[in-house]
Design a protein around this motif. Structure first.
Motif, mmCIF file in Angstrom:
data_model
loop_
_atom_site.group_PDB
_atom_site.id
_atom_site.type_symbol
_atom_site.label_atom_id
_atom_site.label_comp_id
_atom_site.label_asym_id
_atom_site.label_seq_id
_atom_site.Cartn_x
_atom_site.Cartn_y
_atom_site.Cartn_z
ATOM 1 N N GLY A 266 0.782 -1.165 -0.063
ATOM 2 C CA GLY A 266 -0.336 -0.244 -0.111
ATOM 3 C C GLY A 266 0.694 1.167 0.017
ATOM 4 N N GLY A 267 2.408 1.115 -0.052
ATOM 5 C CA GLY A 267 3.529 2.195 -0.016
ATOM 6 C C GLY A 267 3.796 2.991 -1.188
ATOM 7 N N LYS A 268 3.911 3.921 -1.812
ATOM 8 C CA LYS A 268 4.233 4.021 -2.931
ATOM 9 C C LYS A 268 4.966 3.638 -3.349
ATOM 10 N N ASP A 269 6.138 2.480 -3.497
ATOM 11 C CA ASP A 269 6.878 1.809 -4.106
ATOM 12 C C ASP A 269 5.607 0.562 -4.545
ATOM 13 N N SER A 270 5.359 0.106 -4.088
ATOM 14 C CA SER A 270 4.663 -0.957 -4.710
ATOM 15 C C SER A 270 3.422 -0.622 -5.628
ATOM 16 N N THR A 271 2.352 0.370 -4.751
ATOM 17 C CA THR A 271 2.044 1.377 -5.996
ATOM 18 C C THR A 271 1.857 1.912 -6.568
ATOM 19 N N VAL A 272 3.417 2.593 -7.078
ATOM 20 C CA VAL A 272 3.408 2.866 -8.248
ATOM 21 C C VAL A 272 3.918 1.427 -9.690
ATOM 22 N N LEU A 273 4.805 0.426 -8.898
ATOM 23 C CA LEU A 273 5.380 -1.199 -9.542
ATOM 24 C C LEU A 273 4.095 -2.086 -10.255
ATOM 25 N N ALA A 274 3.213 -1.636 -9.233
ATOM 26 C CA ALA A 274 1.134 -2.222 -9.568
ATOM 27 C C ALA A 274 0.735 -1.448 -10.748
ATOM 28 N N TYR A 275 1.386 -0.046 -10.690
ATOM 29 C CA TYR A 275 0.162 0.907 -12.205
ATOM 30 C C TYR A 275 1.770 -0.176 -13.028
ATOM 31 N N VAL A 276 2.949 0.561 -12.501
ATOM 32 C CA VAL A 276 3.933 0.391 -14.132
ATOM 33 C C VAL A 276 3.814 -0.858 -14.733
ATOM 34 N N LEU A 277 3.745 -1.591 -13.829
ATOM 35 C CA LEU A 277 3.747 -3.031 -14.121
ATOM 36 C C LEU A 277 2.134 -2.990 -15.596
ATOM 37 N N LYS A 278 1.012 -2.889 -14.527
ATOM 38 C CA LYS A 278 -0.073 -2.657 -15.219
ATOM 39 C C LYS A 278 -0.056 -2.414 -16.780
ATOM 40 N N LEU A 279 0.577 -0.669 -16.491
ATOM 41 C CA LEU A 279 0.655 -0.131 -17.775
ATOM 42 C C LEU A 279 1.303 -0.943 -19.066
ATOM 43 N N LEU A 280 2.629 -1.081 -18.591
ATOM 44 C CA LEU A 280 3.777 -1.540 -19.388
ATOM 45 C C LEU A 280 3.008 -3.190 -20.502
ATOM 46 N N ASN A 281 2.650 -3.613 -19.598
ATOM 47 C CA ASN A 281 2.161 -5.126 -19.741
ATOM 48 C C ASN A 281 1.145 -4.657 -20.776
ATOM 49 N N GLU A 282 0.248 -4.079 -21.189
ATOM 50 C CA GLU A 282 -0.488 -3.307 -21.845
ATOM 51 C C GLU A 282 0.078 -3.011 -22.486
ATOM 52 N N TYR B 201 6.176 10.537 -9.277
ATOM 53 C CA TYR B 201 5.562 9.926 -10.872
ATOM 54 C C TYR B 201 4.070 9.530 -10.016
ATOM 55 N N ALA B 202 4.045 8.795 -7.965
ATOM 56 C CA ALA B 202 2.568 8.630 -8.101
ATOM 57 C C ALA B 202 2.430 10.188 -7.620
ATOM 58 N N TYR B 203 2.649 11.142 -7.628
ATOM 59 C CA TYR B 203 2.389 12.472 -7.207
ATOM 60 C C TYR B 203 1.432 13.072 -8.213
ATOM 61 N N PHE B 204 2.652 13.011 -9.758
ATOM 62 C CA PHE B 204 1.951 14.010 -10.764
ATOM 63 C C PHE B 204 0.646 12.855 -11.726
ATOM 64 N N ARG B 205 0.968 11.686 -11.559
ATOM 65 C CA ARG B 205 -0.075 9.959 -11.993
ATOM 66 C C ARG B 205 -1.429 10.154 -10.478
ATOM 67 N N LYS B 206 -1.569 11.370 -9.876
ATOM 68 C CA LYS B 206 -2.541 11.106 -8.407
ATOM 69 C C LYS B 206 -2.907 10.032 -8.161
ATOM 70 N N LEU B 207 -1.917 9.141 -7.967
ATOM 71 C CA LEU B 207 -1.642 7.398 -7.495
ATOM 72 C C LEU B 207 -2.585 7.705 -6.059
ATOM 73 N N VAL B 208 -2.735 6.980 -5.313
ATOM 74 C CA VAL B 208 -3.263 6.538 -3.856
ATOM 75 C C VAL B 208 -1.955 5.746 -3.020
ATOM 76 N N TYR B 209 -1.564 6.524 -2.427
ATOM 77 C CA TYR B 209 -0.381 5.392 -1.330
ATOM 78 C C TYR B 209 -0.609 5.852 -0.138
ATOM 79 N N PHE B 210 -0.382 4.907 0.436
ATOM 80 C CA PHE B 210 -0.218 5.011 2.344
ATOM 81 C C PHE B 210 1.164 5.611 2.958
ATOM 82 N N SER B 211 1.024 6.116 3.446
ATOM 83 C CA SER B 211 2.701 6.520 4.388
ATOM 84 C C SER B 211 2.694 7.400 5.601
ATOM 85 N N THR B 212 1.459 6.229 6.237
ATOM 86 C CA THR B 212 1.988 6.306 7.705
ATOM 87 C C THR B 212 3.457 5.181 7.905
ATOM 88 N N GLU B 213 4.010 6.239 8.902
ATOM 89 C CA GLU B 213 5.075 5.150 9.211
ATOM 90 C C GLU B 213 4.643 4.032 10.295
#
Lengths: 347, 101
Positions: A58-74, A218-230
């Motif tokens: 749910g953090g920034k890295d895995s959210t961006v990974l899921a988004y980009v993998l889906k995008l590249l896969n397609e 990237y997450a910010y400009f793409r407006k991806l929802v992620y979780f950022s609490t420590e």
């Protein structure tokens, strides 16, 4: 305001730490995604038709990974089936909230989601473990258990690969940490883009050359929802030091991150040096460099009321077990029969 | 309109944790000839920050890991010419924060 370095005529919105280029939003999206595509194709990371689990926190890295993998896969027709895999450590005020973000990812990206909990796998939540061990060594438990939990989840999902969101900063940090600790076995494998844990499922890191700053942007400009609490528990102190050291070096010259990764990749470990060979844990059959894997020792400690058992060197573990056996004569009554094994195998 | 009214839009990506978990602030800066971005960040630390100031400002700049955007642009594009970029009124300042592991 500077113009985009790619001469597209638009205003730049960010300075790339990796190259120093100033880029506009569209050009940034393009180079960011293309570099990950290039990393994947150059390493021949995925075989077409395979299933890939994305370790999602749910953090920034895995959210961006899921988004980009889906995008590249397609876009590039990798022919992959993508699924999300989350681990619920049982940390109130942290993981319960971040799992909601993962569920959002599941709906947004239309991927199957599997959640495995420490409670189901090990019988303990992190909240309960911290009550036993305190806030000092709890990251050891969490890290060891998570690694194994992800592998078990990947096996249950029957996937071909397990991908994680480790970024360039993470990898450089790990290289530094392994050098500082003199951990040659880990130093040797920590920069690999693909690691095969024995007969397990290969772990891949498609973001290994992607800077943390660019992921956040990237997450910010793409407006991806992620979780950022420590995490509510104390962070891993040693990694924290390596991180501060790295961030201070990065301030002087951002290319140190790529340089450290490159140095790690080019290192050749002296073959005469004795490295632990991988074998199977005699208790749970998980891949391990010892007869009994770290997770089983930690768990044994928790179940026996000796939570510090697995923290530190194995010689100390031996001493503790012998001492404890002498005091309690433990295998006669209150202890589960696993500890007979533990003593027999002289862990 | 007051020239010193700023819309500090969002602390997000974790930075809001240092600012009482609030993402939006409308602030009135005291009168002063020139307000530069650096001045503003120090002012934020002294007036809005609710906890752990060392996680926001270190050695007279933001701590590594804090990303600052002004009107949706990376402030690192500006600091190259003038470390303490002069802020215009009604800037939107956004601080992104990459938390510790």
């Amino acid at each position: 305001m500077p113009m985009c370095s790619r001469k597209c005529g638009k205003n730049a919105v960010l300075k790339r730490p990796k190259t120093g280029d100033a880029l506009c939003k569209e050009c940034f999206f393009e180079v960011f995604e293309n570099e990950i595509h290039f990393t994947i194709t150059r390493a021949n990371l995925f075989k077409p038709g395979s299933t890939v689990a994305i370790g999602a926190s749910g953090g920034k890295d895995s959210t961006v990974l899921a988004y980009v993998l889906k995008l590249l896969n397609e876009k590039y027709k990798y022919g992959l089936k993508l699924v999300l895999l989350s681990i619920d450590e049982g940390i109130t005020g942290y993981r319960d909230d971040s799992l909601k973000t993962v569920e959002q990812n599941r709906d947004d990206y239309e991927m199957e989601l599997k959640v495995l909990s420490y409670k189901d796998l090990y019988g303990w939540t992190m909240d309960e473990i911290v009550k036993q061990i305190g806030r000092k060594n709890n990251c050891t438990f969490c890290g060891v258990f998570r690694r194994q939990a992800l592998d078990r989840g990947a096996m249950q999902l029957n996937v071909d690969y397990l991908s994680t969101g480790h970024n360039a900063d993470d990898i450089a940090e790990t290289v530094l940490m392994n050098i500082l600790r003199g951990d040659l076995a880990r130093l040797k494998r920590c920069t690999s883009i693909i690691t095969d844990s024995g007969d397990g499922i290969p772990r891949v890191k498609p973001l290994k050359y992607t800077y943390e700053k660019e992921i956040v942007m990237y997450a910010y400009f793409r407006k991806l929802v992620y979780f950022s609490t420590e995490c509510v528990f104390a962070p891993n102190a040693y990694r924290g030091h390596a991180r501060i050291l790295l961030k201070d070096l990065e301030k002087i010259d951002p290319s140190v991150i790529m340089n450290i990764i490159q140095s790690g990749e080019s290192l050749v470990i002296n073959e005469d040096r004795k490295l632990p060979s991988l074998t199977k844990c005699q208790k749970c059959a998980y891949v391990s460099s010892q007869q009994i894997c770290k997770a089983c020792i930690l768990l044994e400690g928790l179940n026996r009321g000796l939570p510090k058992l697995g923290i530190g060197k194995s010689s100390r573990v031996n001493k503790l077990i012998t001492e404890n056996n002498r005091q309690n004569n433990c295998c006669n009554d209150n202890c589960n029969k696993n500890c007979t094994n533990l003593v027999k195998n002289n862990v | 309109m007051n020239n010193n009214a700023y819309n500090i839009n969002i602390f997000s990506g974790g930075a809001e944790l240092l600012f009482d978990n609030k993402r939006h602030y409308n602030i009135d800066l005291p009168n002063k000839d020139t307000w530069k971005l650096g001045d503003l960040l120090i002012w934020l630390r002294d007036n809005l920050l609710s906890e752990r100031p060392e996680l926001f400002i270190q050695n007279n700049s933001v701590r590594p890991g804090i990303l600052v955007l002004v009107n949706d642009s990376d402030w690192e594009l500006m600091v190259s010419s003038d470390l303490w970029y002069l802020i215009c009124s009604l800037c939107q300042i956004l601080c992104k924060y990459a938390p510790c592991p």
